[in-house]
Design an enzyme around this catalytic site. Structure first.
Site, PDB file in Angstrom:
ATOM      1  CG  HIS A 288      53.222  38.809  49.834  1.00 38.24           C
ATOM      2  ND1 HIS A 288      53.258  37.732  48.974  1.00 38.24           N
ATOM      3  CD2 HIS A 288      51.933  39.243  49.818  1.00 38.24           C
ATOM      4  CE1 HIS A 288      52.063  37.514  48.476  1.00 38.24           C
ATOM      5  NE2 HIS A 288      51.230  38.427  48.965  1.00 38.24           N
ATOM      6  CD  GLU A 290      57.633  36.197  51.318  1.00 39.62           C
ATOM      7  OE1 GLU A 290      57.375  35.103  50.798  1.00 39.62           O
ATOM      8  OE2 GLU A 290      56.755  36.980  51.724  1.00 39.62           O
ATOM      9  CB  CYS A 334      53.699  34.508  45.944  1.00 40.48           C
ATOM     10  SG  CYS A 334      54.173  36.249  46.099  1.00 40.48           S
ATOM     11  CB  CYS A 337      57.699  37.274  47.045  1.00 40.51           C
ATOM     12  SG  CYS A 337      56.543  38.235  48.050  1.00 40.51           S
TER      13      CYS A 337
END
Length: 381
Positions: A288, A290, A334, A337
């Site tokens: 992701h 992040e 999420c 993360c």
């Protein structure tokens, strides 16, 4: 601040200008001594396609606008209204407003690209573009004109194409399309009355310094959106920016790990949607945005006061039903993360409104003392 207004005929330029004058803006004009170049042909449009013919009957023409501008006597203005300041050239106007940059000015006499470029270098200059539905503008134009000066729809459409796209414009003028990259604010005037437009302008707050110099959240979210364009994930594009004390530590975007085939080249079977019923279930191998930003920075660089900005795929914000449909599966940040955000020492997370934050993520962030803040850009109609 100096606000220059450009736009199509009868789109509402004069209405916006008058609104700003009522808010203590000083009206400014560029006036020259050129001879009258307008046509007396009652069946044709006025020489200046940009001018709204807002009651100024002077036939003295501006060097830049080639259209009606007030005479130095300014007899056509309301005696109760402060008279506009007139300047003989754009350079003299620029010099004056630069010396008086703490005051507020408005004009409709700046729309040639080279002139706009000379003004746009100044941090107090804002270019506002306004348009309205073509048929509405056609009706407004003929309603404001006496019957002997009414124009046909074909004439009006031809003029519109000339103004917007530039074919047939004199070399001294610029099309609206050629100015689009210099526009700070674009307004679509599809309001039913001037009062509704005024209400919208009130909400827009043109004096907000964020229109000229974005606030930190808007600045970093814009960078996150730019980072998302590097994404190779087949599901969606997401970007993230990690900052500390308003200094960028790292950026990230989602996609497969370094050295692995890109997601959009088949590197992640899960994202590519190539699985069929009965096939082995694969986990997504895409990192992701992040995660990539945090990995790039490393814990030792995160430190106290760090903030993580996460944008989402811009299209979702524009299509409400699609955003609602995907909310059940796509949340930002999420859970996985969120755990990494907490562990790395991030103090705050700013996320885009188009995604709903996972409840479990929100609880964990609150427990860890990480601030969670929504970012919503100004919506311009």
């Amino acid at each position: 601040m100096l606000i220059a207004i450009v736009g199509t005929r009868s789109s509402g330029k004069t209405t916006v200008e008058n609104y700003l004058v009522s808010k203590d803006f000083q009206r400014v004009r560029i006036v020259s001594d050129l001879e009258d170049l307008s046509s007396d042909d009652s069946g044709s449009l006025t020489t200046d396609p940009y001018n709204d013919n807002d009651g100024l009957q002077s036939k003295h023409l501006s060097f830049l606008s080639l259209g009606p501008t007030p005479k130095p006597s300014l007899a056509n203005f309301d005696h109760h209204e402060e008279k506009p300041l007139c300047f003989s050239s754009p350079s003299s106007l620029l010099e004056y407003v630069t010396r008086n940059w703490r005051r507020d000015f408005v004009t409709v006499d700046i729309y040639t690209r080279d002139v706009v470029e000379s003004f746009v270098k100044r941090p107090f200059f804002l270019l506002l573009s306004i348009d309205a539905p073509l048929l509405d503008r056609f009706y407004r134009t003929n309603m404001d004109n006496v019957s002997s000066h009414s124009v046909s729809l074909e004439q009006f459409v031809r003029e519109h194409d000339t103004i917007v796209f530039g074919g047939g414009l004199p070399d001294s003028l610029s099309s609206l399309h050629s100015l689009s990259d210099l526009v700070n604010i674009h307004i679509s005037n599809n309001f039913d009355s001037p009062s509704m437009l005024h209400s919208y302008l009130d909400d827009l707050n043109l004096l907000d310094p964020g229109h000229l110099r974005p606030q930190w959240d808007a600045y970093f979210m814009t960078i996150a959106s730019l980072a998302s364009k590097r994404s190779n994930c087949m599901k969606r594009r997401v970007g993230a920016v990690l900052v500390r004390e308003n200094r960028i530590l790292a950026t990230g975007y989602n996609g497969t790990p370094r050295g692995v085939k890109n997601c959009n080249e088949g590197g992640c079977i899960k994202c590519n949607g190539t699985l069929y019923p009965g096939d082995i279930e694969y986990e997504c191998v895409c990192l992701h945005a992040e995660e990539n930003a945090l990995l790039e920075a490393g814990r030792e660089r995160v430190g106290q006061g760090s903030v993580l900005y996460c944008n989402t795929f811009a299209l979702l914000a524009c299509i409400p039903f699609l955003s609602t449909y995907l909310r059940g599966a796509d949340r930002c940040p999420c859970l996985k993360c969120t755990i990494k955000i907490i562990q790395s020492g991030v103090n705050a997370v700013v996320y885009n409104l188009s995604y709903k934050v996972d409840d479990a993520s929100a609880r964990l962030l609150a427990e860890a003392g990480v601030e969670l803040r929504r970012f919503q850009p100004v919506a311009l109609k």
